[in-house]
Design an enzyme around this catalytic site. Structure first.
Site, PDB file in Angstrom:
ATOM      1  N   SER A 132      54.049  26.728  71.802  1.00 31.97           N
ATOM      2  CA  SER A 132      53.497  26.355  73.095  1.00 31.97           C
ATOM      3  C   SER A 132      54.392  26.910  74.208  1.00 31.97           C
ATOM      4  CB  SER A 132      53.341  24.838  73.172  1.00 31.97           C
ATOM      5  OG  SER A 132      52.396  24.465  74.145  1.00 31.97           O
ATOM      6  N   HIS A 138      46.847  23.177  67.698  1.00 34.28           N
ATOM      7  CA  HIS A 138      48.030  23.582  68.456  1.00 34.28           C
ATOM      8  C   HIS A 138      49.281  23.673  67.582  1.00 34.28           C
ATOM      9  CE1 HIS A 138      49.850  24.392  72.288  1.00 34.28           C
ATOM     10  NE2 HIS A 138      50.716  23.392  72.187  1.00 34.28           N
ATOM     11  N   ASP A 178      42.353  25.512  69.129  1.00 38.59           N
ATOM     12  CA  ASP A 178      43.402  25.042  70.027  1.00 38.59           C
ATOM     13  C   ASP A 178      43.004  25.383  71.451  1.00 38.59           C
ATOM     14  OD1 ASP A 178      45.701  24.477  71.399  1.00 38.59           O
ATOM     15  OD2 ASP A 178      46.877  26.109  70.524  1.00 38.59           O
TER      16      ASP A 178
END
Length: 501
Positions: free
Chosen positions: A192, A456, A431
């Site tokens: 991320s 994710h 995601d």
């Protein structure tokens, strides 16, 4: 659970930017952490990190406060935390040492990553790699200025991604010296926001990192490169694929909530219907809480729990009644489990602005808006209101275009094809942060590896018996690509000793 508490803390910090008053609902900036919130008991086989904690040794590096200035105060230092696992390392060599894998911490204390970020540990035997997990400045125990760190923009001004990447570069150099492995190939890994940092470190410091694995890195979510409603469109798609009736109930619920709230005792009625921990001050508080639940479920919709299915099962099940509000409450209970109360939990009331809230108000400006085709009430991203809220909170406006000016993003395929190499942008196409639909393979060494049903940062978790075949294939693809990078490095370096390969 510590990360459940951290999650609640982050929500408050985000709400301070998204609800200028309790009377108006704004779009909610989602969290970027690769670590999902612990809102229910995970499957026991999903948490495998506790068993490997004993293999890590903790260190603190005397880190430079400001890497980009020569003022006297720039030379101040602070202790930055990192952890080392040398259990599987093939050792150092005069010419070429066994590889070093470095996990770049993001917007959370680094210790929590040991429980969930298992890709490095799972592959350490294969690569005979030294493992390092480095904490991001201003998180966990790596906070300059101590209690004064989040006081104002003067102390927070050293809190940005460029400083963080320079921190990582310094620590990697120090680790290589400490382990007498100056010629070891280094692979940086992040998820991320940490995935963005990994890819940017490879581009900014190619002499430090041979390659980067950037899992679910939303590098194209700036400057309207990705449509403003892209995130929430994927969230909505996930719920619609799970259950059309669930999706339609959620869409209908917003008007119903507003209608009830408009009554003389409407907020009291909503508070009772949703068993809130304190009487609602506005409908926006409830709606914000529900939206955050939906986006979190979609973002971390991973096997074997599949939280989107849990929420929709509660909404469609009708266990609390057949009207819309009863169904929505059923989804809330299904997601969080039975508890004394929901919404307005006391933990929301005590924190001060800081952390990711500051980063969003300085450089990480991601324009998220609700599109007309999503399951949320349409609302475009209001940049002027966003800037004003940041100025009110911190006294400084965000630099809206800085990320793309400093790291790039526009015409990324053309740009990276000309000078970039050795980056994996891995994504799950379910995601909401996936860039798989935008970023395709740019060259032989910059690729987008996409798991069709992945959520994710799923590829960074510990492997376990419940992993579907598409997730196993995703990880194997990443391992094979990294192996090619390392083999080419050893070949080009003409290593005389290859016992570690």
């Amino acid at each position: 659970m510590v990360f459940h508490s951290l999650f609640l803390l982050q929500l408050l910090l985000l709400f301070s930017l998204t609800t200028a008053t309790a009377k108006r609902l704004h779009t909610i900036p989602p969290r970027l952490s690769p670590i999902e919130p612990r809102v229910w008991l995970d499957h026991p086989d999903q948490n495998l990190g506790e068993s490997v904690r004993e293999d890590f040794e903790t260190f603190f590096y005397n880190q430079t406060l400001d890497h980009f200035n020569y003022r006297h105060e720039s030379y101040d230092t602070f202790p930055q935390k990192y952890l080392i696992n040398s259990k599987y390392w093939g050792g150092s060599d005069t010419d070429c040492s066994a590889p070093i894998f470095v996990y770049l911490g993001a917007e959370a204390p680094i210790n929590g990553s040991l429980d969930t970020i298992g890709f490095l540990v799972d592959t350490a035997v294969h690569f005979k790699s030294l493992l390092a997990y480095v904490e991001h400045r201003y998180y966990g125990e790596s906070i300059p200025f101590g209690d004064e760190a989040f006081k104002n923009a003067s102390t927070l001004g050293y809190f940005n991604s460029a400083q963080a990447i320079a921190d990582y570069a310094e620590i990697i150099i120090d680790i290589k010296k400490t382990f007498q492995a100056e010629n070891a190939p280094v692979i940086v890994i992040g998820g991320s926001y940490g995935g963005m940092l990994a890819s940017w470190l490879r581009l900014k410091y190619p002499h430090i990192a041979l390659g980067a694995l950037a899992s679910s890195a939303p590098v194209l979510y700036f400057d309207d490169i990705t449509p403003q409603d892209g995130f929430y469109s994927i969230v909505s798609k996930g719920f619609r694929e799970a259950s059309e009736t669930c999706y339609q109930t959620i869409r209908e619920s917003w008007d119903v909530i507003d209608e009830v709230a408009s009554k003389p005792d409407g907020l009291s009625e909503l508070s009772e219907r949703f068993n809130t921990c304190a009487t609602l001050a506005s409908a926006a508080v409830l709606k914000t809480h529900l939206i955050e639940m939906y986006i979190s479920a979609a973002q971390y919709n991973a096997p074997p729990t599949y939280p989107v299915n849990k929420v929709c099962g509660g909404i469609d099940g009708g266990g609390f009644g057949d009207d819309v509000l009863a169904k929505i409450f059923g989804g809330l209970v299904a997601y969080k489990g039975n508890g004394p109360c929901y919404v307005n939990a006391p933990a929301y009331q005590s924190a001060l602005p800081g952390g990711w809230s500051w980063q969003r108000c300085s450089e990480m400006v991601m324009p998220f808006g609700f599109g007309k085709d999503s399951m949320f009430q349409p609302k475009p991203f209001d940049i002027e209101a966003y800037i004003e809220r940041c100025k009110q909170t911190y006294g400084v406006p965000p630099r809206v275009d800085w990320v793309t000016s400093y790291y790039g993003g526009h015409n990324i395929s053309l740009v990276l094809q000309r000078f970039g190499s050795n980056i994996i942008y891995s994504n799950g196409l379910r995601d909401p942060y996936s860039i798989g639909g935008v970023l395709r393979s740019i060259s032989d060494t910059i690729v987008a590896v996409n798991a069709v049903n992945g959520s994710h940062c799923l590829d960074l978790r510990f492997a376990n018996q419940y992993d579907p075949h598409w997730l196993v294939d995703q990880r194997n693809s990443e391992i094979n690509i990294i192996q090619e990078w390392i083999d080419e490095y050893y070949h080009d370096a003409r290593c005389s000793t290859k016992s570690h390969i």
